[in-house]
Scaffold this motif. Structure first.
Motif, PDB file in Angstrom:
ATOM      1  N   ARG A   1       0.971  -1.123  -0.094  1.00  0.00           N
ATOM      2  CA  ARG A   1       0.187   0.050   0.136  1.00  0.00           C
ATOM      3  C   ARG A   1       0.695   1.272  -0.118  1.00  0.00           C
ATOM      4  N   ALA A   2       1.982   1.233   0.557  1.00  0.00           N
ATOM      5  CA  ALA A   2       2.826   2.527   0.976  1.00  0.00           C
ATOM      6  C   ALA A   2       3.504   2.711  -0.594  1.00  0.00           C
ATOM      7  N   VAL A   3       3.767   1.415  -1.451  1.00  0.00           N
ATOM      8  CA  VAL A   3       4.380   1.605  -2.704  1.00  0.00           C
ATOM      9  C   VAL A   3       3.236   2.462  -3.628  1.00  0.00           C
ATOM     10  N   ASP A   4       1.989   1.729  -3.405  1.00  0.00           N
ATOM     11  CA  ASP A   4       0.958   2.173  -4.213  1.00  0.00           C
ATOM     12  C   ASP A   4       0.763   3.725  -4.256  1.00  0.00           C
ATOM     13  N   SER A   5       0.980   4.230  -2.923  1.00  0.00           N
ATOM     14  CA  SER A   5       0.660   5.573  -2.594  1.00  0.00           C
ATOM     15  C   SER A   5       1.998   6.512  -3.085  1.00  0.00           C
ATOM     16  N   GLY A   6       3.139   5.780  -2.746  1.00  0.00           N
ATOM     17  CA  GLY A   6       4.229   6.719  -2.965  1.00  0.00           C
ATOM     18  C   GLY A   6       4.969   6.651  -4.312  1.00  0.00           C
ATOM     19  N   MET A   7       4.565   5.683  -5.141  1.00  0.00           N
ATOM     20  CA  MET A   7       5.023   5.712  -6.541  1.00  0.00           C
ATOM     21  C   MET A   7       4.519   7.061  -7.316  1.00  0.00           C
ATOM     22  N   PRO A   8       3.310   7.365  -7.159  1.00  0.00           N
ATOM     23  CA  PRO A   8       2.844   8.538  -7.985  1.00  0.00           C
ATOM     24  C   PRO A   8       3.726   9.921  -7.530  1.00  0.00           C
ATOM     25  N   VAL A   9       3.978   9.909  -6.238  1.00  0.00           N
ATOM     26  CA  VAL A   9       4.959  11.121  -5.782  1.00  0.00           C
ATOM     27  C   VAL A   9       6.254  11.115  -6.394  1.00  0.00           C
ATOM     28  N   VAL A  10       7.012   9.837  -6.612  1.00  0.00           N
ATOM     29  CA  VAL A  10       8.164   9.469  -6.864  1.00  0.00           C
ATOM     30  C   VAL A  10       8.099  10.049  -8.673  1.00  0.00           C
ATOM     31  N   LEU A  11       7.027   9.440  -9.232  1.00  0.00           N
ATOM     32  CA  LEU A  11       7.139   9.606 -10.661  1.00  0.00           C
ATOM     33  C   LEU A  11       6.622  11.132 -11.063  1.00  0.00           C
ATOM     34  N   SER A  12       6.045  11.629 -10.010  1.00  0.00           N
ATOM     35  CA  SER A  12       5.561  13.274 -10.362  1.00  0.00           C
ATOM     36  C   SER A  12       6.983  14.225 -10.751  1.00  0.00           C
ATOM     37  N   VAL A  13       7.809  13.864 -10.064  1.00  0.00           N
ATOM     38  CA  VAL A  13       9.202  14.486 -10.043  1.00  0.00           C
ATOM     39  C   VAL A  13      10.509  13.861 -10.785  1.00  0.00           C
ATOM     40  N   ALA A  14      10.575  12.341 -10.979  1.00  0.00           N
ATOM     41  CA  ALA A  14      11.432  11.622 -11.462  1.00  0.00           C
ATOM     42  C   ALA A  14      12.122  12.120 -12.908  1.00  0.00           C
ATOM     43  N   GLY A  15      11.164  12.412 -14.046  1.00  0.00           N
ATOM     44  CA  GLY A  15      11.694  12.719 -15.200  1.00  0.00           C
ATOM     45  C   GLY A  15      12.224  14.097 -15.051  1.00  0.00           C
ATOM     46  N   HIS A  16      11.582  15.065 -14.233  1.00  0.00           N
ATOM     47  CA  HIS A  16      12.094  16.385 -14.045  1.00  0.00           C
ATOM     48  C   HIS A  16      13.852  16.328 -13.562  1.00  0.00           C
ATOM     49  N   VAL A  17      13.837  15.557 -12.491  1.00  0.00           N
ATOM     50  CA  VAL A  17      15.267  15.420 -11.872  1.00  0.00           C
ATOM     51  C   VAL A  17      16.215  14.722 -12.980  1.00  0.00           C
ATOM     52  N   VAL A  18      15.639  13.762 -13.731  1.00  0.00           N
ATOM     53  CA  VAL A  18      16.712  13.218 -14.813  1.00  0.00           C
ATOM     54  C   VAL A  18      17.213  14.574 -15.547  1.00  0.00           C
ATOM     55  N   SER A  19      16.114  15.209 -15.897  1.00  0.00           N
ATOM     56  CA  SER A  19      16.586  16.283 -16.907  1.00  0.00           C
ATOM     57  C   SER A  19      17.255  17.236 -16.347  1.00  0.00           C
ATOM     58  N   GLN A  20      17.092  17.657 -15.177  1.00  0.00           N
ATOM     59  CA  GLN A  20      18.070  18.665 -14.265  1.00  0.00           C
ATOM     60  C   GLN A  20      19.428  17.854 -14.187  1.00  0.00           C
ATOM     61  N   LEU A  21      19.638  16.714 -14.045  1.00  0.00           N
ATOM     62  CA  LEU A  21      20.854  16.095 -13.948  1.00  0.00           C
ATOM     63  C   LEU A  21      21.509  16.249 -15.177  1.00  0.00           C
ATOM     64  N   ASP A  22      20.796  16.084 -16.221  1.00  0.00           N
ATOM     65  CA  ASP A  22      21.444  16.161 -17.682  1.00  0.00           C
ATOM     66  C   ASP A  22      21.733  17.636 -18.108  1.00  0.00           C
ATOM     67  N   GLY A  23      21.372  18.655 -17.118  1.00  0.00           N
ATOM     68  CA  GLY A  23      21.609  19.878 -17.748  1.00  0.00           C
ATOM     69  C   GLY A  23      20.468  20.654 -18.176  1.00  0.00           C
ATOM     70  N   GLY A  24      19.286  20.337 -17.941  1.00  0.00           N
ATOM     71  CA  GLY A  24      18.013  20.666 -18.362  1.00  0.00           C
ATOM     72  C   GLY A  24      17.700  22.034 -17.576  1.00  0.00           C
ATOM     73  N   ASP A  25      16.728  22.802 -18.298  1.00  0.00           N
ATOM     74  CA  ASP A  25      16.284  24.233 -17.441  1.00  0.00           C
ATOM     75  C   ASP A  25      15.499  23.689 -16.148  1.00  0.00           C
ATOM     76  N   HIS A  26      15.333  24.713 -15.520  1.00  0.00           N
ATOM     77  CA  HIS A  26      14.541  24.511 -14.189  1.00  0.00           C
ATOM     78  C   HIS A  26      12.934  24.763 -14.594  1.00  0.00           C
ATOM     79  N   ALA A  27      12.639  24.945 -15.649  1.00  0.00           N
ATOM     80  CA  ALA A  27      11.208  25.148 -16.019  1.00  0.00           C
ATOM     81  C   ALA A  27      10.234  24.106 -15.640  1.00  0.00           C
TER      82      ALA A  27
END
Length: 164
Positions: free
Chosen positions: A138-164
């Motif tokens: 149940r904790a995974v079910d509720s936690g994964m949307p939180v993780v997925l809401s920012v994961a792509g943005h974090v990867v983009s930032q790590l690759d030098g992407g803008d803060h948009a």
């Protein structure tokens, strides 16, 4: 030849003495894997390791070495004697991202008071975002949307992407 970019690699690590020993089926890891795949990440079946600081840090280091851009752990975040996932994670992180762990705890406590007892961390290890989730499905079910809401943005930032 395809112009499509290969989806980023995610790795799920289940931390459980009983699952690692084959005494209990991993119920949480496959849920995280399913959520990642549904969100477009490449993800193999969960890797299962026993509880403990050394086993967690070794699994995280291996996932980063394998090219993972997102690593999600399940289990070992509580206050029990063998719950050492945060300690193993801290040993691998270059920088913590406390807002993710704070939001996971906030949501977990809303669902169940014991949710505030999780000691999970989130942060950057090399070119990967690493997030600790509790081991309850149940904790995974509720936690994964939180993780997925920012994961792509974090990867983009790590690759030098803008803060948009």
């Amino acid at each position: 030849m395809s112009d499509e970019k290969t989806p980023p690699l995610a790795v799920v690590v289940t931390v459980s003495d009983r699952s690692a020993a084959g005494e209990r089926e991993d119920a949480a890891g496959p849920r995280a894997v399913d959520a990642l795949r549904a969100a477009g990440w490449r993800c193999e079946p969960a890797r299962v390791v026993p509880d403990g600081e050394a086993s967690v840090s070794a699994a995280l280091r291996q996932a980063v070495a394998d090219g993972a851009r997102l690593v999600v752990t399940t289990g070992g975040t509580g206050v029990g004697p063998r719950d050492r996932t945060p300690e193993g994670t801290r040993a691998v992180l270059d920088r913590e991202v406390p807002g993710i762990a704070e939001e996971l705890r906030r949501r977990g406590a809303q669902e169940k008071p014991a949710g505030m007892l999780t000691r999970g961390l989130a942060g950057i290890a090399g070119a990967a975002l690493v997030v600790n989730l509790p081991g309850a499905p149940r904790a995974v079910d509720s936690g994964m949307p939180v993780v997925l809401s920012v994961a792509g943005h974090v990867v983009s930032q790590l690759d030098g992407g803008d803060h948009a």
